[in-house]
Design a protein around this motif. Structure first.
Motif, short mmCIF file in Angstrom:
data_model
loop_
_atom_site.label_atom_id
_atom_site.label_comp_id
_atom_site.label_asym_id
_atom_site.label_seq_id
_atom_site.Cartn_x
_atom_site.Cartn_y
_atom_site.Cartn_z
N GLU A 155 0.99 -1.05 0.25
CA GLU A 155 0.41 -0.54 0.41
C GLU A 155 0.54 1.52 0.00
N SER A 156 1.79 1.07 0.11
CA SER A 156 2.73 2.16 0.54
C SER A 156 4.09 2.21 -0.53
N GLY A 157 4.64 0.76 -1.27
CA GLY A 157 5.55 1.31 -2.37
C GLY A 157 6.83 1.63 -1.46
N LEU A 158 6.48 1.34 0.09
CA LEU A 158 8.35 1.76 0.62
C LEU A 158 8.48 0.48 0.91
N PRO A 159 9.72 -0.07 0.80
CA PRO A 159 10.77 -1.54 1.34
C PRO A 159 10.66 -1.95 2.88
N VAL A 160 10.53 -3.80 2.53
CA VAL A 160 10.61 -3.84 3.93
C VAL A 160 11.36 -3.47 4.82
N ASP A 161 12.53 -3.17 4.90
CA ASP A 161 13.06 -2.84 5.57
C ASP A 161 12.86 -1.42 6.21
N ARG A 162 12.32 -0.53 5.54
CA ARG A 162 11.56 0.55 5.87
C ARG A 162 10.11 -0.03 7.20
N ALA A 163 9.67 -0.52 6.82
CA ALA A 163 8.31 -1.86 7.40
C ALA A 163 8.74 -1.75 8.61
N ILE A 164 10.44 -2.49 8.77
CA ILE A 164 10.21 -3.32 9.77
C ILE A 164 10.61 -1.69 11.10
N ALA A 165 11.48 -1.57 10.47
CA ALA A 165 11.37 0.28 11.91
C ALA A 165 10.44 0.44 11.70
N GLU A 166 9.43 0.83 10.99
CA GLU A 166 8.70 1.61 11.38
C GLU A 166 7.95 0.47 12.45
N ARG A 167 7.79 -0.45 12.06
CA ARG A 167 6.95 -1.63 13.62
C ARG A 167 7.81 -1.15 14.63
N GLY A 168 8.66 -1.35 14.56
CA GLY A 168 9.56 -0.87 15.27
C GLY A 168 9.66 0.22 16.53
N ARG A 169 9.08 0.84 15.49
CA ARG A 169 9.01 2.64 16.28
C ARG A 169 7.58 2.69 16.62
N THR A 170 7.17 1.44 16.51
CA THR A 170 5.46 1.93 17.05
C THR A 170 4.90 0.90 17.81
N VAL A 171 5.61 0.15 17.77
CA VAL A 171 5.66 -1.09 18.79
C VAL A 171 6.56 -0.31 20.53
N PHE A 172 7.54 0.26 20.15
CA PHE A 172 8.55 1.34 21.08
C PHE A 172 7.14 1.96 21.38
N GLN A 173 6.87 3.29 20.94
CA GLN A 173 6.28 4.22 21.48
C GLN A 173 4.98 3.28 22.10
N LEU A 174 4.52 2.33 22.26
CA LEU A 174 3.11 2.12 23.05
C LEU A 174 3.89 1.38 23.97
N ARG A 175 5.08 0.51 24.37
CA ARG A 175 6.00 0.64 25.53
C ARG A 175 5.93 1.89 26.11
N THR A 176 6.56 2.44 25.56
CA THR A 176 6.73 3.53 26.38
C THR A 176 6.09 4.44 27.03
N PHE A 177 4.24 4.71 25.98
CA PHE A 177 3.60 4.78 26.93
C PHE A 177 2.87 3.91 28.40
N ALA A 178 3.12 2.45 27.68
CA ALA A 178 2.56 2.11 28.71
C ALA A 178 3.51 1.88 30.13
N ASN A 179 4.74 1.89 30.18
CA ASN A 179 5.53 2.47 31.45
C ASN A 179 5.08 3.97 31.65
N LEU A 180 5.43 4.47 31.07
CA LEU A 180 4.48 5.77 31.34
C LEU A 180 3.02 5.56 32.52
N VAL A 181 2.19 5.38 31.75
CA VAL A 181 1.27 5.12 33.21
C VAL A 181 1.39 3.93 33.79
N LYS A 182 2.06 3.34 33.92
CA LYS A 182 1.89 2.15 35.15
C LYS A 182 2.30 2.63 36.26
#
Length: 526
Positions: A90-117
């Protein structure tokens, strides 16, 4: 696995009549999946469900919200290659970019999880009563941040994961206790549905109220307009164009009950090349900036679209090397034919000005939906007179402005619109250009020394925002744990019984969070 339907809470729904498909810019063909745009009935159902969920979700403890956010991250990771393939299709972006962005997304979620805990983000403040104070007794006053209510998040075109369905805005709003309705981006509807499925599964596994999250498909602007105008929506998160962000901002302000729109919009991210740096490291910086300008086909909100320097041989040498280097970079695929069309149109508008000179570009034929990077240059006086030259060209484009002197350079910076970033390239000369540094600081949200603006770290110190129109409220960041504060409002309890106070404000401090008690930060009980 893709249904093409909307998530109204945990219910899949497709009662609307308007359908659309996403597009693969690499193959230059539509993807096979068919999506149904949310109807007005489904929009009303989603907002009503979010309003009902808010009554319960705002009371959910930080510990349980942390479990929810971590489980979203787990579910996204469990999607594996299915998510990566859809992202690329859907984006034309390479798989390495997809992997990196997924990692950032997960990191953001876990960052906020730690913050509210941990819990101190609510900024609890307590001023205890002084009944014997004269001439007027002092009352017991306690304050903390509380969630605003249901939030609409608009998925971004250039980051199908990190600024989209479970991206920074969604993660921050859920962490604050706000149900989220995502208006999925039409370019990434399949990626959005996969991530929405992960969020719904996480909500069910962790016992969150139904309606804490919904995902609505849209092929245009109608769904977003209906959501922003809906009285049950209490705030909006948006990443995109100045035109789109301003429209939402004005629409929200005209409601009977105006609501905040936290929009991160356009930016040309000015870079100032000071004389000593141009002389001693100009060639090196030119090579670095050729890479930054073309990174991801220039489809970053922090792309360096404007370079300012003082006219002379050193700046000319920099421009020459920059152009030599930029044509060495192979053109890359842009996100969508519409993005390509807008890029070409905006380039044409800039180049129509007779005093704008093309110094380096790709002239060879490129594949459909691939960009041709370009470096232009213009005189400082011309740039000052023509504010149309100040506008962002979203893509691998950069303009070098040749200023007559430091005075003109400062004047140009002072007359720029608000920007996300500003960069200074300097060699032991900053103290001689303090007024230029100050002028740049007044125009941006983040100032960079000897680097590139591309790359936005997710951390407490990051500011991703800036004076209008870089963002609609320069007091907040859209990236990092501090961004949670956009989705809360200060709320005060006066003379309230201790047993009925939120745990964050009770005398016993049962959450063991840091609080400001009578002007002193402490973890102690009262």
């Amino acid at each position: 696995m893709i249904t093409g339907k909307n998530y109204i809470g945990n219910l899949l729904s497709s009662i609307g009549h308007k359908t659309f498909k996403t597009f693969n810019p690499q193959t230059n063909l539509e993807n096979k999946e068919v999506f149904t745009e949310a109807s007005e009935i489904e929009i009303e159902q989603a907002t009503q469900l979010a309003a009902s969920a808010f009554k319960l979700f705002k009371k959910v403890s930080g510990s349980r919200k942390s479990e929810f956010l971590n489980e979203i991250a787990n579910e996204i990771e469990s999607l594996g290659d299915t998510l990566l393939q859809m992202y690329c299709n859907e984006s034309g972006l390479p798989v390495d970019r997809a992997i990196a962005e997924r990692g950032r997304t997960v990191f953001q979620l876990r960052t906020f999880a730690n913050l509210v805990k941990e819990g101190s983000w609510v900024e609890a403040a307590i001023d205890t009563a002084q009944p014997t104070r004269t001439p007027i007794p002092k009352l017991d006053i306690r304050k903390m941040l509380v969630p605003l209510g249901p939030v609409v998040v608009f998925g971004a075109s250039n980051f199908p994961l990190a600024y989209a369905t479970a991206g920074g805005d969604t993660a921050a709003a859920l962490a604050a206790g706000c149900p989220v309705i995502v208006k999925s981006h039409p370019m990434h509807a399949g990626t959005g549905e996969l991530v929405a499925t992960a969020i719904i599964k996480a909500a069910e596994k962790t016992g969150m109220p139904n309606g804490v999250f919904s995902n609505l498909n849209s092929s245009g602007v109608a769904v977003g307009i209906s959501l922003v105008k809906n009285s049950k929506i209490k705030a909006v998160g948006f990443t995109g164009s100045i035109q789109g962000g301003k429209a939402l901002y004005e629409m929200a302000a005209q409601r009977p009950e105006p609501i905040p729109v936290f929009a991160e919009m356009g930016s040309v991210n000015p870079t100032v090349l000071l004389p000593n740096s141009a002389k001693t490291k100009g060639a090196s910086w030119a090579k670095t900036y050729a890479s930054s300008i073309t990174l991801g086909a220039g489809q970053f909100c922090t792309n360096p679209g404007l370079i300012l320097g003082i006219k002379g041989q050193d700046l000319s040498n920099f421009i020459q090397v920059l152009c030599e280097e930029i044509v060495k970079v192979e053109p890359t695929c842009m996100l969508h034919p519409n993005i390509v069309s807008a890029y070409e149109s905006n380039k044409t508008k800039i180049l129509a000005h007779k005093d704008v000179e093309v110094k380096g570009t790709i002239y060879k034929e490129v594949k459909p939906n691939y960009s041709r990077q370009i470096i232009t240059t213009v005189e400082g006086a011309t740039f000052l007179k023509n504010t149309n030259l100040h506008q962002e060209v979203f893509g691998p484009f950069s303009m070098v402005v040749q200023c007559e002197n430091a005075v003109q350079l400062e004047e140009i910076i002072s007359k720029l619109e608000g920007q996300l970033t500003g960069t200074l390239l300097a060699e032991d000369e900053l103290e001689n250009y303090s007024t230029i540094v100050e002028a740049l600081q007044n125009r941006v949200g983040r100032i960079i020394f000897n680097g590139v603006p591309t790359g936005v770290e997710v951390c407490p110190s990051m500011v991703h925002g800036g004076p209008f129109p870089a963002s609609t409220d320069s007091r907040f960041t859209a990236v990092g744990p501090e961004s949670i504060k956009r989705w809360g409002r200060p709320f005060c309890f006066q003379n309230w019984p201790n047993s009925l106070l939120p745990n964050e404000l009770k005398n016993e401090n049962p959450l063991a969070i840091e609080r400001l008690v009578n002007g002193v930060k402490t973890l102690d009980k009262i």
